[in-house]
Structures are given as C-alpha cells and as structure tokens.
Enzyme design. Structure first.
Site, short mmCIF file in Angstrom:
data_model
loop_
_atom_site.label_atom_id
_atom_site.label_comp_id
_atom_site.label_asym_id
_atom_site.label_seq_id
_atom_site.Cartn_x
_atom_site.Cartn_y
_atom_site.Cartn_z
CB CYS A 169 -0.90 0.00 1.24
SG CYS A 169 -1.94 1.43 1.40
N PRO A 170 0.64 2.26 -0.82
CG PRO A 170 0.68 4.48 -1.58
CD PRO A 170 1.46 3.49 -0.77
#
Lengths: 83, 178
Positions: free
Chosen positions: A22-23
């Site tokens: 993430c991200p």
C-alpha cells in the site's frame, strides 16, 4: 459475478502489483486504467490485503464496475470494468 | 413562481461556491520517519483517488526536504549550529518510537524492504511525479536556520505562509495534521 465466471474472464489488461505494498497497487491501478478503453476489463494482481478493500472503493468513486476478487495462493486477482 | 425559481438558482450558486473541492490539504509538521511515511503514503494514495494534494511542510518536517549535496550560503552562527544539529534529508530522519540509537530504525528499514513498502525517498519521488504540491513554510524554514538553496529539487515546490495553507485547507474536503 460467480468465481467461475470471474476465472473465465480474459482481461484486456493485467497489472501485476504483487511487488508493492500500500499504496502501490492503487497507484498501479490508476495508471493502468488510463491505458484501456471504456467497457474493457482490467485485472489487478496484488498480495497486499488492504488493496482488496481499497480497489472497490476507488472503483466506486470513479464509476468503474467492480466485478469481484479471486483468491490465489499468496495473492489475489481483482477484476474491474472501466466506466 | 418565477421569483421562487430565481431564489432557488441563487441558493444553488451559493452552495456551489462553498462546496469543498476533491482536495487534500495536509500540514506535515513532524520530522520522524514513521510520521513522514504516513504523510507521504496518504498523499500519494490520495492522488490515486484522483484528489488534488497540497502539503504544507513546517517546522521539523522541513529537515527531510534538505538536500545532502547542497550547501547553504551566508548563515549566521546560531543558524549554522541549529542546522548542523538537525537531520539533513530523508536519510537522516529517525523514528519517533523505538529508534534505539538507530538499531530500531535500521530494523524497520530492512522490514520495509522485505515487505515491499516504499521508502521515504521513493514516496517523495512518486509524489513529485503524481503532481503532489509541496509548500514550505517560509517562516519556520528561516527559524530552523535553513535556506532555499539547500532544499531538494522537487517539481512542485514552493514557499508560502500560513495564509496560503489556510486558503487551501478551507476549500479542501480533507484536512490533516501530521
């Protein structure tokens, strides 16, 4: 959509984001969806658990159709149809 | 009837004028790696969600934007001393917890690599490519003894005061302080 139907899908674009947390997958998805046409299907491969919830939320915001997720061993495939 | 329509139109215009933009404004105040990582992950993530992102770097966070290779000219002695005590760039920043004289920091960095988490350097690079704006608070930059000459090369880097932050924040749907 059932798992069988999802597995049978031939995506117009496959994005392999398994090497990022993430991200990363979200950024990869955003970049890649610009490269397909409306109505085409994109498949995102990710090993980041949070992505499973993030991608559908992003799709809703952008009016893309979230088709479903298929679990594989150690990663999963998310299917979207571009708005 | 016509009057009512006019009244409604006027109200709609008013509402549109005060409607928040799909924009994220963030004050980045902390200078520790964990907090800067959180700030930059949210910032880059927000661009993926198609939001405009405006970061306002102030106080300790500005240390992370110093370029190790650059030298600042004409500083007063106290500024020089203060600047020397503060981290110079992303590679110098510490953890807010469990830093343990750098042992915790290097453990976290190796875990991040193992778990494919982007480094602070990568996140800054990505943010630049995605059009994230960075505004540096001029007053606190001067206070910390930094100068513009020693800041990193970043595509949308600018200097401003609190008024710019407030006017950006006022029209942003999301505001954060990290």
């Amino acid at each position: 959509m059932s798992q069988e139907e999802l597995v049978a899908i031939q995506a117009d674009k496959v994005v392999d984001a398994r090497g990022t947390a993430c991200p990363g997958p979200l950024l990869a998805a955003k970049k890649a969806i610009a490269e397909i046409k409306s109505g085409e299907v994109m498949e995102i491969l990710s090993a980041d658990e949070g992505t499973k919830k993030d991608i559908p939320k992003w799709a809703t915001k952008k009016n893309h159709e979230y088709m479903g997720t298929v679990e594989e061993s150690g990663f999963f495939k998310i299917y979207l149809r571009k708005a | 009837m016509e009057e009512k329509i006019l009244e409604l139109e006027r109200r709609i215009k008013q509402l549109e004028a005060t409607k928040k933009k799909d924009q994220l404004s963030m004050v980045v105040f902390s200078g520790e790696l964990d907090k800067l990582l959180a700030a930059m992950i949210i910032a880059t993530g927000a661009t993926a969600m198609d939001m405009e992102v405006k970061l306002f770097f102030t106080f300790w966070a500005i240390s992370a934007l110093r370029d190790k290779e650059k030298r600042a000219e004409k500083k007063e002695l106290t500024s020089k001393m203060f600047g020397a005590m503060l981290p110079k760039g992303t590679s110098d920043v510490k953890l807010s917890k469990m830093n343990m004289a750098g042992a915790g920091l290097s453990m976290l960095k190796s875990l991040m690599k193992k778990k494919n988490v982007a480094s602070l350097e990568d996140l800054l690079q990505t943010a630049g490519e995605l059009g994230v704006e960075i505004n540096i608070c001029e007053m606190s930059m001067n206070l910390m003894g930094f100068s513009k000459d020693e800041m990193i090369d970043y595509p949308k880097l600018d200097y401003c005061g609190v008024g710019t932050y407030l006017s950006d924040a006022e029209e942003s749907a999301i505001q954060l302080f990290i």
